[in-house]
Design a protein around this motif. Structure first.
Motif, PDB file in Angstrom:
ATOM      1  N   ARG A 316       0.090  -1.377   5.592  1.00  0.00           N
ATOM      2  CA  ARG A 316       1.218  -2.031   4.938  1.00  0.00           C
ATOM      3  C   ARG A 316       0.700  -3.219   4.138  1.00  0.00           C
ATOM      4  O   ARG A 316      -0.376  -3.768   4.444  1.00  0.00           O
ATOM      5  CB  ARG A 316       2.256  -2.499   5.945  1.00  0.00           C
ATOM      6  CG  ARG A 316       1.760  -3.484   7.000  1.00  0.00           C
ATOM      7  CD  ARG A 316       2.870  -4.453   7.385  1.00  0.00           C
ATOM      8  NE  ARG A 316       3.263  -5.275   6.249  1.00  0.00           N
ATOM      9  CZ  ARG A 316       4.407  -5.963   6.176  1.00  0.00           C
ATOM     10  NH1 ARG A 316       5.244  -5.921   7.185  1.00  0.00           N
ATOM     11  NH2 ARG A 316       4.689  -6.702   5.112  1.00  0.00           N
ATOM     12  N   PRO A 317       1.416  -3.659   3.118  1.00  0.00           N
ATOM     13  CA  PRO A 317       0.986  -4.848   2.373  1.00  0.00           C
ATOM     14  C   PRO A 317       1.025  -6.084   3.244  1.00  0.00           C
ATOM     15  O   PRO A 317       1.681  -6.125   4.290  1.00  0.00           O
ATOM     16  CB  PRO A 317       2.004  -4.937   1.221  1.00  0.00           C
ATOM     17  CG  PRO A 317       2.604  -3.573   1.118  1.00  0.00           C
ATOM     18  CD  PRO A 317       2.590  -3.012   2.511  1.00  0.00           C
ATOM     19  N   ALA A 542      -7.378   2.212   0.929  1.00  0.00           N
ATOM     20  CA  ALA A 542      -6.912   0.868   0.619  1.00  0.00           C
ATOM     21  C   ALA A 542      -6.156   0.847  -0.706  1.00  0.00           C
ATOM     22  O   ALA A 542      -6.101   1.855  -1.432  1.00  0.00           O
ATOM     23  CB  ALA A 542      -8.100  -0.093   0.576  1.00  0.00           C
ATOM     24  N   ALA A 543      -5.603  -0.311  -1.032  1.00  0.00           N
ATOM     25  CA  ALA A 543      -4.691  -0.406  -2.172  1.00  0.00           C
ATOM     26  C   ALA A 543      -5.302  -1.069  -3.394  1.00  0.00           C
ATOM     27  O   ALA A 543      -4.707  -1.046  -4.462  1.00  0.00           O
ATOM     28  CB  ALA A 543      -3.441  -1.199  -1.760  1.00  0.00           C
ATOM     29  N   ARG A 567       1.192  -5.368  -6.917  1.00  0.00           N
ATOM     30  CA  ARG A 567       0.111  -6.065  -6.204  1.00  0.00           C
ATOM     31  C   ARG A 567      -0.787  -5.080  -5.471  1.00  0.00           C
ATOM     32  O   ARG A 567      -1.919  -5.411  -5.139  1.00  0.00           O
ATOM     33  CB  ARG A 567       0.700  -7.049  -5.186  1.00  0.00           C
ATOM     34  CG  ARG A 567       1.560  -8.146  -5.768  1.00  0.00           C
ATOM     35  CD  ARG A 567       1.901  -9.162  -4.687  1.00  0.00           C
ATOM     36  NE  ARG A 567       2.967 -10.041  -5.133  1.00  0.00           N
ATOM     37  CZ  ARG A 567       4.180 -10.087  -4.593  1.00  0.00           C
ATOM     38  NH1 ARG A 567       4.464  -9.294  -3.556  1.00  0.00           N
ATOM     39  NH2 ARG A 567       5.096 -10.902  -5.059  1.00  0.00           N
ATOM     40  N   ASP A 568      -0.286  -3.921  -5.168  1.00  0.00           N
ATOM     41  CA  ASP A 568      -1.040  -2.890  -4.445  1.00  0.00           C
ATOM     42  C   ASP A 568      -1.088  -1.641  -5.323  1.00  0.00           C
ATOM     43  O   ASP A 568      -0.383  -0.650  -5.067  1.00  0.00           O
ATOM     44  CB  ASP A 568      -0.366  -2.575  -3.102  1.00  0.00           C
ATOM     45  CG  ASP A 568      -0.192  -3.827  -2.255  1.00  0.00           C
ATOM     46  OD1 ASP A 568      -1.214  -4.397  -1.843  1.00  0.00           O
ATOM     47  OD2 ASP A 568       0.969  -4.240  -2.047  1.00  0.00           O
ATOM     48  N   TRP A 571      -1.621   2.113  -3.863  1.00  0.00           N
ATOM     49  CA  TRP A 571      -0.486   2.571  -3.065  1.00  0.00           C
ATOM     50  C   TRP A 571       0.735   2.804  -3.949  1.00  0.00           C
ATOM     51  O   TRP A 571       1.491   3.752  -3.748  1.00  0.00           O
ATOM     52  CB  TRP A 571      -0.160   1.543  -1.971  1.00  0.00           C
ATOM     53  CG  TRP A 571      -1.170   1.527  -0.867  1.00  0.00           C
ATOM     54  CD1 TRP A 571      -2.149   2.444  -0.641  1.00  0.00           C
ATOM     55  CD2 TRP A 571      -1.282   0.559   0.172  1.00  0.00           C
ATOM     56  NE1 TRP A 571      -2.882   2.091   0.476  1.00  0.00           N
ATOM     57  CE2 TRP A 571      -2.372   0.946   1.001  1.00  0.00           C
ATOM     58  CE3 TRP A 571      -0.585  -0.593   0.490  1.00  0.00           C
ATOM     59  CZ2 TRP A 571      -2.759   0.211   2.106  1.00  0.00           C
ATOM     60  CZ3 TRP A 571      -0.970  -1.333   1.611  1.00  0.00           C
ATOM     61  CH2 TRP A 571      -2.040  -0.933   2.404  1.00  0.00           C
ATOM     62  N   ALA A 572       0.934   1.920  -4.926  1.00  0.00           N
ATOM     63  CA  ALA A 572       2.078   2.092  -5.830  1.00  0.00           C
ATOM     64  C   ALA A 572       1.932   3.367  -6.645  1.00  0.00           C
ATOM     65  O   ALA A 572       2.902   4.110  -6.854  1.00  0.00           O
ATOM     66  CB  ALA A 572       2.208   0.877  -6.744  1.00  0.00           C
ATOM     67  N   ASP A 573       0.711   3.649  -7.121  1.00  0.00           N
ATOM     68  CA  ASP A 573       0.495   4.849  -7.928  1.00  0.00           C
ATOM     69  C   ASP A 573       0.701   6.119  -7.111  1.00  0.00           C
ATOM     70  O   ASP A 573       1.114   7.157  -7.641  1.00  0.00           O
ATOM     71  CB  ASP A 573      -0.920   4.845  -8.507  1.00  0.00           C
ATOM     72  CG  ASP A 573      -1.087   3.784  -9.577  1.00  0.00           C
ATOM     73  OD1 ASP A 573      -0.056   3.264 -10.043  1.00  0.00           O
ATOM     74  OD2 ASP A 573      -2.237   3.477  -9.939  1.00  0.00           O
TER      75      ASP A 573
END
Length: 885
Positions: A316-317, A542-543, A567-568, A571-573
């Protein structure tokens, strides 16, 4: 620049669809519609542009941030081992009462060099290694802002470390403790070369730290991926950024203190000499104005490592990103306000004790925010108990213990009892080892696949952690007990039956266990680098952007420079398939510069190729300090000339405008590209038909050097500010008439001030003429500025000779000649710089689109003139007010 679509992938390098090339001079931002890789020939040629040449030539000339980062890491670990060996010898001496393994003199040098090594040669350089390697990768950039400056900072660091250790085996190492308090470190009580080595080595190390800090600050401002606003910065960046800003302001304080001490010891100055109205307490002010922020300088980047890597193992972030980022900045800001709590036992007024005691407690608030954020990240996540996670979780415990013991010493009555006891030593080790070493070891285990392409051995890594954790707490927690029982620090032995025997034995055993753990970690790293399991591009899932490239990364980092919306980003992609464009820069060594706040594309930056000048300058600067140490004017002068020549070669501008290295991956377009020699290129967004003009960064605020000179002005302003503070502090404490020889005469100094201010007008005019393509009027105006600068130097020299006192005559003379002499050195350097600019103007190197060197030189010269106004007010005007009291 060509603009190609890209989306970084968590499982491999960035991919791009290659559209039909637009006509020369126009670049398309095309939404991603395919995932075809950049063709192999294009990648090969891009790698050839950025790769370091093989062999010793490449080893000496490389400016690759990844190579420099690994050099920092390896060198810092060598110093960690040296400092650890020194600690083990001391612990063998202190394991039993009345031990005679060491003499008092040997012990003095051991504990001094141990402190110097761990605090100055290991703690910050190892963090600089991480930041140098990782910053461009996590920021989505090709390199640091100033690659050659980056290389110079390493060579200066290495030179300073060698200088500090060179005389240690001969029994002439620093021996007054890393605090180096006067009068113990004065020539009267320590007449050998020991303290001179420490003083000069620290000044050289300060230069390395300062240029490195400037590089990090400008990299943050300019070298980020498109769309990476300050609200989307990787949390790793915040720690190093705040530490770098602090270094620009704090390092000049300790550098000045050591310079003043060297002048006291070798030139007869009287800054700290009580017999001539000097004040030893000034040393403590200057030292702790630096040293307390320095504690956070070696802590905050380590906290950034934890905040960046811990979320990968919690799936998680980071919890409360904004609060963690703001707490990082707040910690450093408050850190500048609490230096006096190291001086509670020096007889300060009660009001100062109350204010600084309260501030020392308040600083625990932002630190606590970070601790709660880490705990919340673990608690609300799904922890994966890999080796790096164990180090980060152990760090949280060490951070809490060290923080609590620090808050205890913020209470003035308790601090009076604990000052100079082993309780403070325990606190210092929990802060500087527990909060630094555990994140560093965890960070190495986490990014080891990125460094080497291989994984560290997981089971052996966990065994290593538990050995280190047990050894650390067994070694340093009993020191709290020793301190509470009254054991003073810096004693080389102690009598039996004082109640300290058991605690000291446990501490010594723990130190050796901890050393075994460090040896296990180093062994694991060395073996895994050769035989470890192959790592994928993102073994931790990892992000961060650094995991979107291959492991280890290619020389150019990113074939397609990414743009980010989170910011991550990885993970966002993974959860968002919306097309996202990127940038391909291929005409030589190029990087994308962005706006400082919003992270919008702003400029195409031409990056320097590998060069020998940083290595030559680093070696020559070290030899300058060796010459000063040996009192050899010839050696010092020769090395200074080499420094000047290396700087000249470094800064020499290229005459041709718009030159680009060839990149014939698309032969059909290259002829048109070669014909495009303008300094502005255009990028059009294919789907929205808007046009973005991106200039080549060669003029004004687009030039990287323009931002670099601003950081130089900040640190130089801090240096002059500490000089003026020293003058006002000593003047306010003096019981003698000030100045002793009567009030200064304002006539000749006023004329000199007018000349220097007029020179700024001529320098400004030279730039004004250049930007209007009037070369010879610009050249004439620059000559006028040079003539006025020379006139200032000449008048200042004659004013010196007319003074009835000298540097060694009295305290006022020491202050007057140091202030004016330091400024005069800047003026002379500025005159030489203006002479180079005049030559380059005459040769036609500048025009309205290419004037970065001229702008930078002008900014520096105007700054020197403004500084003189403050010096004039303090030296020539303030005595009239003092006499009127």
């Amino acid at each position: 620049m060509n603009d190609l679509p890209t989306t970084p992938s968590a499982n491999g390098p960035a991919r791009a669809a290659l559209p039909r090339r637009p006509r020369a001079g126009r670049l398309s931002r095309v939404p991603e519609t395919a995932t075809a890789p950049l063709d192999a020939e294009a990648e090969r040629r891009l790698a050839a542009i950025w790769a370091t040449r093989p062999g010793w030539r490449g080893w000496l000339s490389t400016v690759d941030h990844k190579t420099i980062g690994l050099r920092y890491l390896v060198t810092a670990f060598v110093f960690l081992v040296l400092g650890g060996v020194e600690a083990l010898i001391m612990r063998a001496q202190l394991a039993r009462p009345n031990e005679t393994l060491l003499t008092p003199q040997q012990y003095d040098q051991l504990f001094t060099m141990h402190g110097v090594t761990m605090i100055f040669l290991y703690a910050l350089p190892v963090l600089s290694g991480f930041s140098n390697y990782l910053w461009p990768l996590v920021l989505g950039s090709r390199d640091m802002a100033f690659p050659r400056l980056n290389a110079l900072s390493y060579w200066l660091f290495l030179g300073a470390g060698i200088l500090l250790y060179a005389s240690f085996p001969r029994g002439q190492g620093p021996d007054a403790g890393w605090f180096n308090y006067v009068p113990l470190s004065s020539a009267t009580y320590d007449p050998g070369p020991n303290i001179d080595i420490y003083a000069l080595g620290m000044v050289l190390l300060g230069i390395s730290t300062t240029v490195g800090a400037a590089n990090f600050v400008v990299t943050f401002l300019r070298m980020r991926a498109s769309g990476m606003s300050i609200a989307r910065l990787p949390i790793l960046v915040w720690g190093t950024l705040t530490a770098s800003c602090a270094n620009l302001l704090a390092v000049p304080s300790v550098s000045l203190a050591f310079l003043m001490l060297w002048l006291d010891r070798n030139a007869g100055a009287h800054f700290f000499d009580t017999s001539a109205d000097g004040r030893p307490l000034l040393w403590q002010h200057l030292f702790w104005i630096f040293a307390h922020p320095w504690v956070y300088v070696v802590v905050l980047p380590a906290m950034g490592i934890v905040s960046e890597a811990l979320p990968a193992f919690c799936r998680r972030p980071i919890a409360a990103y904004a609060a963690v980022a703001l707490s990082t900045v707040a910690t450093m800001l408050i850190g500048f306000e609490v230096w006096l709590h190291h001086m509670f036992a020096t007889g300060l007024p009660p009001l100062a004790l109350a204010f600084f005691g309260a501030a020392s407690m308040v600083i625990s608030v932002p630190s606590a925010i970070a601790v709660f954020a880490w705990i919340a990240t673990i608690w609300t996540g799904k922890p994966v108990f890999k080796t790096p996670f164990l180090y980060f979780a152990g760090f949280v415990l060490m951070f809490t213990v060290g923080g609590v013991s620090g808050v205890m010493t913020a209470a003035v009555p308790l601090d009076w009892q604990l000052t100079d006891t082993y309780f403070v030593v325990a606190h210092l080790h929990y802060v500087l080892l527990g909060i630094n070493v555990f994140p560093v070891l965890g960070g190495i285990a986490y990014w080891f696949p990125k460094f080497t392409g291989r994984m560290m051995h997981e089971r052996f890594g966990k065994w290593t952690f538990w050995v280190l954790f047990a050894g650390f707490n067994l070694g340093f927690f009993p020191m709290h007990i020793s301190g509470l029982l009254g054991m003073p620090r810096r004693v080389y032995t102690y009598p039996a039956h004082m109640g300290w025997d058991t605690a000291n034995l446990l501490t010594s055993v723990g130190a050796f266990v901890f050393a075994i753990g460090i040896a296990m970690f180093i062994g694991n790293a060395l073996v895994s680098a050769k035989r470890g399991a192959r790592a994928g591009a993102n073994p931790w899932q990892a992000a961060g952007l650094e995991w979107s490239t291959s492991s280890p990364p290619p020389p150019y980092n990113f074939a397609i420079l990414p743009s980010v919306r989170s910011r991550d980003p990885l993970w966002a992609d993974a959860n968002d398939n919306t097309p996202r464009p990127g940038y391909l820069l291929h005409r030589g060594r190029e990087a994308l510069g962005v706006t400082p706040l919003g992270g919008e594309p702003d400029v195409i930056l031409k990056m320097p190729a590998d060069a020998y000048s940083p290595f030559v300058l680093g070696v020559a600067a070290t030899v300058v300090f060796v010459g000063v140490l040996l009192h050899s004017a010839m050696l010092t002068a020769l090395a200074a000339i080499v420094c000047a020549l290396a700087l000249l070669a470094w800064m020499w501008p290229q005459r041709a405008l718009g030159q680009r290295e060839p990149f014939p991956a698309h032969a059909q377009s290259d002829a048109a590209d070669a014909a495009d020699s303008t300094d502005t290129r255009h990028a059009s967004r294919h789907s929205e038909h808007d046009t973005l003009a991106l200039p080549v960064g060669s003029a004004g605020e687009h030039a990287g050097g323009w931002w670099g000179v601003l950081t130089l002005i900040v640190t130089e302003a801090a240096l002059f500010g500490y000089l003026i503070f020293s003058y006002l502090y000593l003047a306010s404490q003096s019981a003698q008439p000030w100045p002793p020889e009567g009030l200064p005469k304002l006539g000749i100094s006023g004329i000199n001030t007018a000349l220097l201010l007029a020179s700024s007008v001529f320098v400004w005019l030279a730039g004004w003429f250049v930007r209007r393509a009037r070369k010879w009027p610009a050249f004439t105006a620059m000559l006028g500025g040079i003539a006025l600068g020379v006139a200032f130097v000449t008048i200042q020299w004659f004013e010196w000779r007319a003074r009835p006192y000298g540097l060694a005559s009295n305290l006022y003379g020491s202050l007057y000649f140091t202030l004016t002499g330091f400024h005069l050195a800047h003026v002379i350097a500025g005159v030489l710089m203006l002479a180079c600019l005049a030559f380059w103007i005459a040769r036609g190197y500048f025009d309205g689109r290419r004037d970065a060197a001229l702008t930078i030189g002008g900014l520096y010269w105007h700054f020197v003139d403004v500084v003189w106004l403050f010096i004039f007010a303090v030296l020539y005007l303030s005595p009239y007010g003092m006499r009127g009291r």
